[in-house]
Design a protein around this motif. Structure first.
Motif, mmCIF file in Angstrom:
data_model
loop_
_atom_site.group_PDB
_atom_site.id
_atom_site.type_symbol
_atom_site.label_atom_id
_atom_site.label_comp_id
_atom_site.label_asym_id
_atom_site.label_seq_id
_atom_site.Cartn_x
_atom_site.Cartn_y
_atom_site.Cartn_z
ATOM 1 N N ILE A 15 0.827 -1.200 0.000
ATOM 2 C CA ILE A 15 0.000 0.000 0.000
ATOM 3 C C ILE A 15 0.871 1.263 0.000
ATOM 4 O O ILE A 15 0.487 2.318 0.504
ATOM 5 C CB ILE A 15 -0.970 0.021 1.200
ATOM 6 N N PRO A 17 2.384 4.643 -1.049
ATOM 7 C CA PRO A 17 1.813 5.743 -1.835
ATOM 8 C C PRO A 17 2.771 6.203 -2.937
ATOM 9 O O PRO A 17 3.966 5.878 -2.927
ATOM 10 C CB PRO A 17 1.643 6.848 -0.795
ATOM 11 N N CYS A 58 -2.172 -2.304 9.216
ATOM 12 C CA CYS A 58 -1.725 -1.501 8.081
ATOM 13 C C CYS A 58 -0.593 -0.563 8.509
ATOM 14 O O CYS A 58 -0.652 0.036 9.581
ATOM 15 C CB CYS A 58 -2.866 -0.655 7.526
ATOM 16 N N LEU A 60 0.136 2.489 8.354
ATOM 17 C CA LEU A 60 -0.424 3.815 8.142
ATOM 18 C C LEU A 60 -0.504 4.539 9.477
ATOM 19 O O LEU A 60 -0.597 3.912 10.535
ATOM 20 C CB LEU A 60 -1.831 3.718 7.541
ATOM 21 N N CYS A 90 -3.966 0.211 12.533
ATOM 22 C CA CYS A 90 -2.826 0.889 11.914
ATOM 23 C C CYS A 90 -1.672 0.976 12.906
ATOM 24 O O CYS A 90 -1.883 1.067 14.115
ATOM 25 C CB CYS A 90 -3.221 2.292 11.459
ATOM 26 N N THR A 99 -3.691 10.074 5.520
ATOM 27 C CA THR A 99 -4.955 9.393 5.220
ATOM 28 C C THR A 99 -6.168 10.220 5.624
ATOM 29 O O THR A 99 -7.297 9.847 5.325
ATOM 30 C CB THR A 99 -4.997 8.036 5.937
ATOM 31 N N TYR A 111 -5.906 8.607 -1.933
ATOM 32 C CA TYR A 111 -5.099 7.526 -1.367
ATOM 33 C C TYR A 111 -5.940 6.463 -0.686
ATOM 34 O O TYR A 111 -5.706 5.253 -0.865
ATOM 35 C CB TYR A 111 -4.038 8.046 -0.391
ATOM 36 N N ALA A 115 -6.044 2.454 -1.274
ATOM 37 C CA ALA A 115 -5.645 1.461 -0.276
ATOM 38 C C ALA A 115 -6.737 0.456 0.049
ATOM 39 O O ALA A 115 -6.446 -0.714 0.338
ATOM 40 C CB ALA A 115 -5.192 2.173 1.000
ATOM 41 N N ARG A 118 -6.826 -2.917 -1.685
ATOM 42 C CA ARG A 118 -5.606 -3.674 -1.387
ATOM 43 C C ARG A 118 -5.641 -4.252 0.022
ATOM 44 O O ARG A 118 -5.140 -5.352 0.258
ATOM 45 C CB ARG A 118 -4.388 -2.769 -1.598
ATOM 46 N N ILE A 119 -6.234 -3.516 0.960
ATOM 47 C CA ILE A 119 -6.442 -4.061 2.302
ATOM 48 C C ILE A 119 -7.351 -5.284 2.223
ATOM 49 O O ILE A 119 -7.073 -6.334 2.822
ATOM 50 C CB ILE A 119 -7.027 -2.983 3.224
#
Length: 436
Positions: A15, A17, A58, A60, A90, A99, A111, A115, A118-119
């Motif tokens: 994920i 960016p 994640c 993030l 996260c 995010t 974004y 994501a 894909r998560i």
């Protein structure tokens, strides 16, 4: 009903960016010019024939509720896993994309939409890899990496990150949680499939301000695989560390020999402790799986009249040129445009005699300690920044003391009662999963 033989699968999705994306975690945006290491969504799926759980971590800083709900809807559609049985959390890396809008950094357009699938893909691939498995759990202790970052000063004030060996330091005003919990998932023959660990450490840092990085969370996974000598999926769910970091302000400032030395040290020490726990665990192939999820309502704090008057009188200025006080006045105006209250999920999951509580926001350490103390499970993890983002969640005492984490902004917006309410709900849901 008798417990069925467990199956498990694990996977991860990239994920990372695009270059040029705004990076979150500072008062003003930084823009990605390089990638130190890729960001991933890491997924573990467990299925005992009666219940299927999915756990996702994640790389993030946070994931707002809209993104979480969109990912859970896709997972439900493609994998048949109910939203309440999916935890998406996260790590809180400060070297990842914005995010959502926080302080002087605006959300990276598109974004979250990038994501979300894909998560969900990470969970779907984990489901496709389901195979017979065995699990074990346990907890170790690594006290040398965590320090409460809020200090009482000689003038009676409380300050976050006051600086190394500051002459006015008196004492930290909050605890740390040195426990590291771990869930180990292996094939029946003992080959590792995945490890889910839990440790309450904000982040470590080390990347240049313009580099994307998964921070020590990913380095921990690399260290654990290196120690084991095998490849598998490693998830590190962040614990309640809203007031905890890796800086020992009572000692001298560190002088790392290279940029990532502190992150590597944290990753290696934590991985070594998890390896110790792994070696003494007892595995089983039949375990109970269960989950609970309940919405908690909390009021959103609002700025006072004086602050609003100052904010409205502030001359127009680019956000990039605003100082800290001006940014908070801007935040005050933004806060008046939002809803008066929020509903945010509190989740509890069971894997045998391992209990997992999942809360949104950056939770102060004391709440995690309280939840663990009240839990009836043999091992309990408390994972923050899960299923939503609600900013800092300080204790009632911290609100009285003041300090950065309590300053009104999108990064600290809920009423003082929110934290106790979330912790009480988590304790009750864990008790439902593990009756006396």
């Amino acid at each position: 009903m008798p417990e069925e033989t467990l199956r498990a699968g694990a996977s991860l999705s990239n994920i990372t960016p695009a270059l040029g994306s705004a990076l979150s975690g500072s008062f003003h945006p930084r823009y990605a010019e390089d990638v130190e290491d890729d960001l991933h969504a890491r997924a573990l799926v467990l299925d005992n024939g009666e219940k299927r759980l999915a756990l996702v971590v994640c790389d993030l800083i946070c994931l707002p509720r809209a993104g979480v709900d969109a990912a859970k809807a896709r997972i439900a559609e493609r994998c048949g896993i109910a939203p309440e049985a999916v935890m998406i959390s996260c790590t809180h890396t400060h070297s990842g994309p914005a995010t959502c809008g926080l302080l002087g950094t605006d959300e990276v357009p598109g974004y979250v939409d990038f994501a979300v699938p894909r998560i969900a893909d990470a969970v779907e691939r984990a489901c496709r890899r389901l195979a017979p498995a065995r699990v074990a759990w346990g907890a170790g202790c690594e006290p040398g990496l965590v320090f409460n970052r809020r200090f009482r000063m000689k003038d009676g004030s409380v300050r976050m990150n006051p600086g190394y060996q500051h002459p006015d330091l008196v004492e930290p005003v909050g605890p740390t949680d040195p426990e590291v919990g771990a869930l180990f998932v292996e094939t029946p023959e003992g080959r590792p499939i995945a490890v889910l660990a839990n440790y309450a450490l904000h982040y470590v840092g080390g990347a240049p301000g313009t580099s994307v990085s998964a921070d020590y969370f990913a380095r921990f996974g690399q260290a654990l695989q290196r120690m084991r000598g095998e490849s598998f999926v490693v998830l590190l769910g962040n614990g309640c560390c809203g007031d905890v970091n890796n800086c020992n302000y009572r000692g001298p400032a560190p002088t790392p020999a290279y940029r990532w030395e502190r992150a590597d040290r944290a990753a290696n020490l934590l991985a070594a402790e998890v390896m110790k726990v792994w070696q003494r665990c007892s595995f089983r192939q039949e375990v109970a799986l269960d989950c609970r999820l309940e919405e908690v309502t909390a009021a959103v704090r609002q700025p006072d009249a004086e602050t609003l008057a100052k904010a409205r009188a502030m001359p127009p200025k680019p956000v990039s040129e605003m100082d800290r006080d001006e940014l908070y006045l801007r935040e005050a105006l933004i806060m008046t445009q939002g809803p008066p209250e929020v509903r945010t999920p509190v989740q509890a999951l069971r894997v045998g005699d391992l209990g997992i509580a999942a809360l949104s926001g950056e939770i102060f350490c004391q709440f995690g300690l309280d939840i663990k103390a009240a839990s009836r499970f043999e091992t309990t993890m408390v994972i923050e920044l899960a299923n939503d983002y609600t900013g800092y969640i300080p204790t009632l005492a911290a609100f009285e003391e003041g300090g950065y984490e309590t300053w009104l902004a999108r990064s600290s917006k809920l009423e003082p009662a929110a934290g106790p309410r979330m912790a009480e709900t988590a304790i009750r849901l864990l008790a439902e999963l593990r009756p006396a």
